[in-house]
Design an enzyme around this catalytic site. Structure first.
Site, PDB file in Angstrom:
ATOM      1  N   PRO A  18       0.825  -1.205   0.000  1.00  0.00           N
ATOM      2  CA  PRO A  18       0.000   0.000   0.000  1.00  0.00           C
ATOM      3  C   PRO A  18       0.866   1.265   0.000  1.00  0.00           C
ATOM      4  CG  PRO A  18       0.107  -0.915   2.207  1.00  0.00           C
ATOM      5  CD  PRO A  18       0.841  -1.875   1.302  1.00  0.00           C
ATOM      6  N   CYS A  19       0.288   2.342  -0.497  1.00  0.00           N
ATOM      7  CA  CYS A  19       0.974   3.633  -0.442  1.00  0.00           C
ATOM      8  C   CYS A  19       1.081   4.053   1.025  1.00  0.00           C
ATOM      9  CB  CYS A  19       0.194   4.683  -1.226  1.00  0.00           C
ATOM     10  SG  CYS A  19       0.363   4.446  -3.009  1.00  0.00           S
ATOM     11  N   PRO A  20       2.144   4.688   1.418  1.00  0.00           N
ATOM     12  CA  PRO A  20       3.198   5.301   0.624  1.00  0.00           C
ATOM     13  C   PRO A  20       4.437   4.420   0.451  1.00  0.00           C
ATOM     14  CG  PRO A  20       3.457   6.057   2.853  1.00  0.00           C
ATOM     15  CD  PRO A  20       2.258   5.102   2.831  1.00  0.00           C
ATOM     16  N   CYS A  45      -0.056   0.502  -6.710  1.00  0.00           N
ATOM     17  CA  CYS A  45      -0.570   1.553  -5.839  1.00  0.00           C
ATOM     18  C   CYS A  45      -0.982   2.744  -6.710  1.00  0.00           C
ATOM     19  CB  CYS A  45       0.503   1.971  -4.849  1.00  0.00           C
ATOM     20  SG  CYS A  45       0.100   3.461  -3.946  1.00  0.00           S
ATOM     21  N   GLN A  47      -1.909   5.796  -6.100  1.00  0.00           N
ATOM     22  CA  GLN A  47      -1.380   7.112  -5.737  1.00  0.00           C
ATOM     23  C   GLN A  47       0.062   7.300  -6.158  1.00  0.00           C
ATOM     24  OE1 GLN A  47      -2.909   5.096  -3.500  1.00  0.00           O
ATOM     25  NE2 GLN A  47      -4.728   6.179  -2.806  1.00  0.00           N
TER      26      GLN A  47
END
Length: 79
Positions: A18-20, A45, A47
């Site tokens: 997952p981001c970040p 991801c 983002q």
């Protein structure tokens, strides 16, 4: 016009992270490359399309290519 094929020196597979984390891992990996080497980053991801290119450029790295295939995004970044 076709781009010349770029061959990465290293690959960072962040699929499923997952981001970040993909952006953070990219910035942590880049200083380990020698000048001119290319890192391939693969992530899903969404983002990261904003964060990875911006972060790379802000740290003085060159974003050579960004390719998206469905949810998977591939970046080529040169130190």
């Amino acid at each position: 016009m076709n781009k010349p094929s770029l061959i990465p020196s290293y690959r960072l597979d962040m699929t499923g992270e997952p981001c970040p984390y993909p952006a953070v891992a990219t910035l942590e990996a880049m200083p380990n490359l020698s000048h001119g080497e290319i890192l391939e980053v693969v992530t899903d991801c969404p983002q990261s399309i904003n964060s990875i290119p911006l972060d790379a450029r802000n740290h003085g790295y060159e974003v050579l290519d960004i390719q998206q295939d469905g949810p998977t995004i591939r970046y080529l970044i040169r130190r």
